[in-house]
Enzyme design. Structure first.
Site, mmCIF file in Angstrom:
data_model
loop_
_atom_site.group_PDB
_atom_site.id
_atom_site.type_symbol
_atom_site.label_atom_id
_atom_site.label_comp_id
_atom_site.label_asym_id
_atom_site.label_seq_id
_atom_site.Cartn_x
_atom_site.Cartn_y
_atom_site.Cartn_z
ATOM 1 N N LYS A 193 65.548 5.950 16.470
ATOM 2 C CA LYS A 193 64.139 5.537 16.545
ATOM 3 C C LYS A 193 64.013 4.076 16.996
ATOM 4 C CE LYS A 193 62.840 6.493 12.276
ATOM 5 N NZ LYS A 193 61.917 6.643 11.136
ATOM 6 N N LYS B 81 64.985 1.535 15.424
ATOM 7 C CA LYS B 81 64.602 0.730 14.263
ATOM 8 C C LYS B 81 65.879 0.262 13.570
ATOM 9 C CE LYS B 81 60.154 1.755 12.261
ATOM 10 N NZ LYS B 81 59.453 2.266 11.072
HETATM 11 N N1 C2G Z 1 52.268 3.787 6.603
HETATM 12 C C1 C2G Z 1 50.944 3.625 6.204
HETATM 13 N N2 C2G Z 1 50.391 2.384 6.224
HETATM 14 C C2 C2G Z 1 51.122 1.310 6.606
HETATM 15 C C3 C2G Z 1 52.472 1.472 6.991
HETATM 16 C C4 C2G Z 1 53.041 2.727 6.980
HETATM 17 O O1 C2G Z 1 50.259 4.603 5.846
HETATM 18 N N3 C2G Z 1 50.522 0.091 6.616
HETATM 19 C C5 C2G Z 1 52.830 5.144 6.595
HETATM 20 C C6 C2G Z 1 53.288 5.597 7.982
HETATM 21 O O2 C2G Z 1 52.184 6.108 8.732
HETATM 22 C C7 C2G Z 1 54.305 6.683 7.633
HETATM 23 C C8 C2G Z 1 54.905 6.178 6.312
HETATM 24 O O3 C2G Z 1 53.992 5.174 5.800
HETATM 25 O O4 C2G Z 1 53.644 7.933 7.405
HETATM 26 C C9 C2G Z 1 56.282 5.550 6.503
HETATM 27 O O5 C2G Z 1 56.166 4.527 7.473
HETATM 28 P P1 C2G Z 1 57.538 4.016 8.181
HETATM 29 O O6 C2G Z 1 58.531 3.714 7.139
HETATM 30 O O7 C2G Z 1 57.147 2.998 9.193
HETATM 31 O O8 C2G Z 1 58.013 5.355 8.902
HETATM 32 P P2 C2G Z 1 58.137 5.647 10.474
HETATM 33 O O9 C2G Z 1 59.010 4.661 11.114
HETATM 34 O O10 C2G Z 1 56.765 5.862 10.978
HETATM 35 O O11 C2G Z 1 59.005 6.999 10.438
HETATM 36 O O12 C2G Z 1 60.016 11.470 11.586
HETATM 37 C C10 C2G Z 1 59.007 10.530 11.396
HETATM 38 C C11 C2G Z 1 59.539 9.153 11.138
HETATM 39 O O13 C2G Z 1 60.672 9.155 10.302
HETATM 40 C C12 C2G Z 1 58.441 8.266 10.538
#
Ligand code: C2G
Length: 139
Positions: free
Chosen positions: A44, A46
């Site tokens: 990803k 990341k």
């Molecule tokens: N999230 C949120 N509000 C934020 C930050 C994050 O609601 N201010 C939510 C994201 O939308 C996601 C979850 O928290 O649903 C986890 O966010 P991340 O750790 O950034 O995950 P991400 O990189 O989006 O990975 O297969 C899908 C991926 O693994 C999702």
């Protein structure tokens, strides 16, 4: 028994993550969180601050989370839904319309919840580097 599933990296946990997990848990009886492995994070593009084991440990300590499983690749989601008898997959709405989640609608309900504005792991890192204090979450 309504089983809920969500996916994420959940690095440097913050109230945006917690509010997502809280709302996801409220949609059912059992919340499974599939947390990205370090290897999948690389896919990803990341680089998480905490390794998988620490991110898993912290998620397991959250009252809204019932089970934590590894997210190793994009392709495992249908198997996850079947294996864990998932009724609802929940994601923040930054994922709305993403093919990986839209495809799950053939197997379960897919719910996109509004992201919590004003907070992200990237912003946290930047603010800490700059010595900035957090603004009040509800400002
Ligand atoms: N999230 C949120 N509000 C934020 C930050 C994050 O609601 N201010 C939510 C994201 O939308 C996601 C979850 O928290 O649903 C986890 O966010 P991340 O750790 O950034 O995950 P991400 O990189 O989006 O990975 O297969 C899908 C991926 O693994 C999702």
């Amino acid at each position: 028994m309504t089983n809920v599933l969500t996916y994420g990296t959940f690095d440097i946990l913050h109230y945006g993550h917690i509010r997502l997990l809280q709302r996801a848990a409220a949609l059912g009886d059992h919340l499974v969180v599939a947390i990205s492995t370090d290897e999948f994070n690389a896919v990803k593009h990341k680089q998480s601050y905490y390794p998988y084991a620490v991110r898993k440990e912290m998620l397991e300590a959250i009252r809204y989370v019932d089970e934590v499983i590894p997210e190793r690749d994009w392709g495992q989601k249908v198997d996850d839904v079947k294996r864990h008898h998932i009724d609802i997959v929940v994601m923040g709405d930054d994922w709305r319309g993403d093919e990986h989640f839209e495809a799950l609608k053939a197997y379960c309900e897919v719910v996109y919840l509004p992201r919590t504005s004003g907070i992200s792991t990237t912003q946290l890192k930047g603010d800490i580097d700059a010595g900035e204090a957090a603004i009040h979450p509800d400002d």
